[in-house]
Design an enzyme around this catalytic site. Structure first.
Site, PDB file in Angstrom:
ATOM      1  N   GLY A 168       3.286  11.390  10.828  1.00  0.00           N
ATOM      2  CA  GLY A 168       4.040  11.355  12.079  1.00  0.00           C
ATOM      3  C   GLY A 168       3.325  10.578  13.170  1.00  0.00           C
ATOM      4  O   GLY A 168       2.698   9.539  12.922  1.00  0.00           O
ATOM      5  N   CYS A 169       3.377  11.108  14.383  1.00  0.00           N
ATOM      6  CA  CYS A 169       2.851  10.397  15.545  1.00  0.00           C
ATOM      7  C   CYS A 169       1.353  10.134  15.460  1.00  0.00           C
ATOM      8  O   CYS A 169       0.853   9.189  16.074  1.00  0.00           O
ATOM      9  CB  CYS A 169       3.153  11.186  16.821  1.00  0.00           C
ATOM     10  SG  CYS A 169       4.914  11.394  17.182  1.00  0.00           S
ATOM     11  N   VAL A 170       0.621  10.957  14.723  1.00  0.00           N
ATOM     12  CA  VAL A 170      -0.832  10.788  14.640  1.00  0.00           C
ATOM     13  C   VAL A 170      -1.221   9.587  13.786  1.00  0.00           C
ATOM     14  O   VAL A 170      -2.372   9.139  13.825  1.00  0.00           O
ATOM     15  CB  VAL A 170      -1.496  12.066  14.093  1.00  0.00           C
ATOM     16  CG1 VAL A 170      -1.397  12.142  12.576  1.00  0.00           C
ATOM     17  CG2 VAL A 170      -2.946  12.175  14.534  1.00  0.00           C
TER      18      VAL A 170
END
Length: 359
Positions: A139-141
């Site tokens: 995801g965003c990481v």
């Protein structure tokens, strides 16, 4: 160490003001509920986003009602964006596609087998023996984690060229008829975009000169009992957002201590860091990060501006901020910086940067 040689952010051609997006998708999400539409408008107005780029024209989202259709678009359009980004990044670094030894591809908004990185090999004319690692689920990481994992590869292959390619077409995950608060927040916040980052090992960096910051060290953090805070429920309609209201609390509780631990290993403190590259998670996340790190006003301005201009681009968000940071170009030789992002888990990835001394 490894060195970041170039960062190339790209966006789809279709750009819309936030209020135009709100008006177009409100009937797709909320049916005839005036209460839900009022909540949607309030969330869209308060999320800090003024414009977003979308994978397809806005009027086509009313017909985007199956996972099959959305994922086919992800593969076609995502590969095009990835190709643009990687060509731009290699050109900026003065490298050719055949110079690439390792490619890490990440996305959390679509799936493909063969993966998009495999499709890029023939398109760009990369070598048949290029090493590939496609990643799904971070995801965003993944923008920060991708830099960290390419750095890990280059530590063992100091003469090599590694690239990170991130593609996120968040709008294609739109869930018709879902007026949950999590889905309304998601519909307000996320945009579409891609990024390519070219990195080189120590030996290659010495030959190229000080083209970008060095990656000095990284730190991975996974927080227990937070599995249900952020992620996807994946079913027949595709990707349905999982987003808890206490995500910002997790960030505020842990980020400062984790960054301090990373810096302490290099005889640095948070106050020694003049450059911060933060993922554009949304207003509450950026505020929580600033409080946790006790940052001065303006320290995360580039992240706020990116959020306003293009929204949260998931794994590409922090990479777009990195590109803006390099374009600003006000770092001094030897100066440190920290890049960070959070993602499902809940997890965080921290990257300690240092701008190289001029030879």
């Amino acid at each position: 160490m490894s060195r970041i040689a170039a960062v190339a952010p790209v966006l789809p051609e279709f750009a819309y003001p936030q209020d135009e997006i709100t008006a177009a998708i409100a009937p797709l999400l909320t049916a005839d509920s005036s209460t839900s539409r009022a909540v949607l408008k309030r969330l869209h107005a308060a999320c800090g986003v003024r414009t977003r780029h979308l994978a397809i024209p806005l009027d086509r989202y009313r017909d985007l009602d199956s996972f099959d259709t959305a994922n086919d678009l992800f593969i076609t359009l995502g590969t095009d964006l990835a190709e643009r980004a990687l060509r731009d990044a290699l050109n900026a670094a003065g490298l050719a596609p055949r110079d690439v030894d390792f490619i890490l591809f990440t996305s959390v908004t679509g799936i493909s087998a063969p993966s998009i990185d495999a499709l890029l090999v023939a398109r760009l004319g990369m070598r048949r023996d290029v090493k590939r690692v496609p990643v799904f689920g971070l995801g965003c990481v993944a923008g920060a984690a991708g830099i960290a994992r390419v750095h890990d590869y280059l530590a063992g292959h100091p003469g090599d060229v590694g690239v990170l390619v991130s593609v996120e077409l968040c709008s294609l995950t739109l869930q018709h008829g879902d007026d949950s608060v999590a889905n309304l927040v998601s519909s307000a916040l996320f945009g579409d975009g891609a990024t390519a980052v070219v990195m080189v090992g120590d030996e290659r960096a010495a030959a190229m000169g000080p083209v970008g910051p060095d990656v000095v060290a990284t730190r991975s953090c996974l927080y227990p009992d937070t599995e249900g805070v952020l992620g996807w429920d994946i079913g027949g309609s595709g990707f349905r957002i999982v987003l808890s209201a206490n995500l910002a609390d997790v960030v505020e509780r842990h980020l400062g201590e984790d960054v301090a631990d990373l810096l302490a290993a290099h005889e640095l403190k948070i106050r020694d860091i003049p450059t911060w590259v933060a993922h554009t998670g949304g207003p509450r996340i950026l505020q929580a990060a600033a409080r946790s790190l006790d940052l001065p006003d303006g320290a995360l301005d580039l992240s706020w501006r990116s959020l306003e201009r293009v929204g949260n681009l998931s794994s590409s968000g922090v990479l777009h901020v990195l590109a803006d940071t390099l374009a600003r170009g006000d770092q001094l030789p030897g100066e440190p910086g920290v890049l960070f992002a959070q993602g499902p888990g809940i997890c965080a990835e921290l990257v300690l940067l240092r701008w190289p001394d001029e030879d």
